[in-house]
Design a protein around this motif. Structure first.
Motif, short mmCIF file in Angstrom:
data_model
loop_
_atom_site.label_atom_id
_atom_site.label_comp_id
_atom_site.label_asym_id
_atom_site.label_seq_id
_atom_site.Cartn_x
_atom_site.Cartn_y
_atom_site.Cartn_z
N LYS A 35 0.85 -1.18 0.00
CA LYS A 35 0.00 0.00 0.00
C LYS A 35 0.89 1.23 0.00
O LYS A 35 1.92 1.26 0.66
CB LYS A 35 -0.85 -0.03 1.27
CG LYS A 35 -1.79 1.12 1.46
CD LYS A 35 -2.55 0.91 2.77
CE LYS A 35 -3.48 2.05 3.06
NZ LYS A 35 -4.20 1.86 4.33
N GLU A 71 -3.33 3.70 -2.64
CA GLU A 71 -3.44 2.73 -3.72
C GLU A 71 -2.71 1.46 -3.28
O GLU A 71 -1.77 1.52 -2.49
CB GLU A 71 -2.88 3.28 -5.02
CG GLU A 71 -1.44 3.72 -4.97
CD GLU A 71 -1.01 4.43 -6.25
OE1 GLU A 71 -1.85 4.75 -7.10
OE2 GLU A 71 0.19 4.68 -6.39
N TYR A 72 -3.20 0.35 -3.77
CA TYR A 72 -2.62 -0.94 -3.46
C TYR A 72 -1.99 -1.49 -4.73
O TYR A 72 -2.66 -1.61 -5.75
CB TYR A 72 -3.70 -1.90 -2.95
CG TYR A 72 -4.30 -1.44 -1.65
CD1 TYR A 72 -3.81 -1.92 -0.44
CD2 TYR A 72 -5.34 -0.53 -1.63
CE1 TYR A 72 -4.35 -1.49 0.75
CE2 TYR A 72 -5.89 -0.09 -0.43
CZ TYR A 72 -5.39 -0.58 0.76
OH TYR A 72 -5.92 -0.15 1.95
N LYS A 92 -15.33 -6.91 -9.24
CA LYS A 92 -15.38 -5.59 -8.63
C LYS A 92 -16.84 -5.16 -8.49
O LYS A 92 -17.63 -5.33 -9.41
CB LYS A 92 -14.62 -4.58 -9.49
CG LYS A 92 -14.54 -3.19 -8.89
CD LYS A 92 -13.92 -2.25 -9.88
CE LYS A 92 -15.04 -1.45 -10.43
NZ LYS A 92 -14.72 -0.27 -11.14
N SER A 96 -18.64 0.64 -6.36
CA SER A 96 -17.50 0.91 -5.47
C SER A 96 -16.63 2.00 -6.07
O SER A 96 -16.69 2.29 -7.27
CB SER A 96 -16.69 -0.37 -5.25
OG SER A 96 -15.96 -0.69 -6.41
N LYS A 97 -15.81 2.60 -5.24
CA LYS A 97 -14.89 3.64 -5.70
C LYS A 97 -13.55 3.05 -6.09
O LYS A 97 -12.60 3.78 -6.33
CB LYS A 97 -14.71 4.68 -4.59
CG LYS A 97 -15.98 5.44 -4.29
CD LYS A 97 -15.75 6.45 -3.19
CE LYS A 97 -17.05 7.16 -2.89
NZ LYS A 97 -16.89 8.13 -1.80
N VAL A 98 -13.48 1.74 -6.18
CA VAL A 98 -12.25 1.05 -6.52
C VAL A 98 -11.98 1.21 -8.01
O VAL A 98 -12.88 1.04 -8.84
CB VAL A 98 -12.34 -0.46 -6.17
CG1 VAL A 98 -11.14 -1.22 -6.68
CG2 VAL A 98 -12.51 -0.64 -4.69
N LYS A 99 -10.73 1.56 -8.34
CA LYS A 99 -10.31 1.67 -9.73
C LYS A 99 -9.21 0.65 -9.94
O LYS A 99 -8.22 0.63 -9.22
CB LYS A 99 -9.81 3.07 -10.04
CG LYS A 99 -10.90 4.11 -9.95
CD LYS A 99 -10.35 5.50 -10.24
CE LYS A 99 -11.47 6.48 -10.06
NZ LYS A 99 -11.13 7.59 -9.23
N ILE A 100 -9.36 -0.19 -10.95
CA ILE A 100 -8.38 -1.21 -11.26
C ILE A 100 -7.70 -0.83 -12.56
O ILE A 100 -8.34 -0.59 -13.56
CB ILE A 100 -9.05 -2.59 -11.38
CG1 ILE A 100 -9.74 -2.95 -10.07
CG2 ILE A 100 -8.03 -3.65 -11.76
CD1 ILE A 100 -10.59 -4.19 -10.12
#
Length: 102
Positions: A35, A71-72, A92, A96-100
């Motif tokens: 992270k 960010e991970y 996903k 969600s607010k996750v961006k890949i």
């Protein structure tokens, strides 16, 4: 025997080993995770000699504020990267607010 104390585990900027599983629980790939603050450009290490105090100050700067975006990063073998990217995008959550990103 003596009971060992429970040690809490927190996610830091240090690397972690992990495995990603498919929906049947089979291993897709092994990985290294870490992270870092969102938007950081990597390590600021250099080859100069530093004192212990300077190293401690640098460690304090590298600590991640839980209230700031992070960010991970996921490091996987090259032949598993496309499969893992597809797997993560498939599972996903839509809102969600996750961006890949690759």
């Amino acid at each position: 025997g003596p009971i060992e104390p429970v040690v809490p585990v927190s996610f830091t900027d240090r690397m972690r080993a992990a495995c990603f599983l498919d929906h049947r629980g089979r291993i897709l790939t092994d990985a290294l995770l870490w992270k870092r603050p969102a938007g950081s450009k990597g390590s600021s290490n250099n080859d100069t000699d530093t004192t212990k105090e300077e190293e401690e100050e640098e460690e304090d700067k590298d600590k991640i504020d839980p209230n700031q975006p992070a960010e991970y990063l996921i490091d996987v073998p090259g032949d598993a990267a496309d499969q893992l990217l597809a797997h993560l995008n498939q599972y996903k959550l839509r809102r969600s607010k996750v961006k890949i990103a690759d």
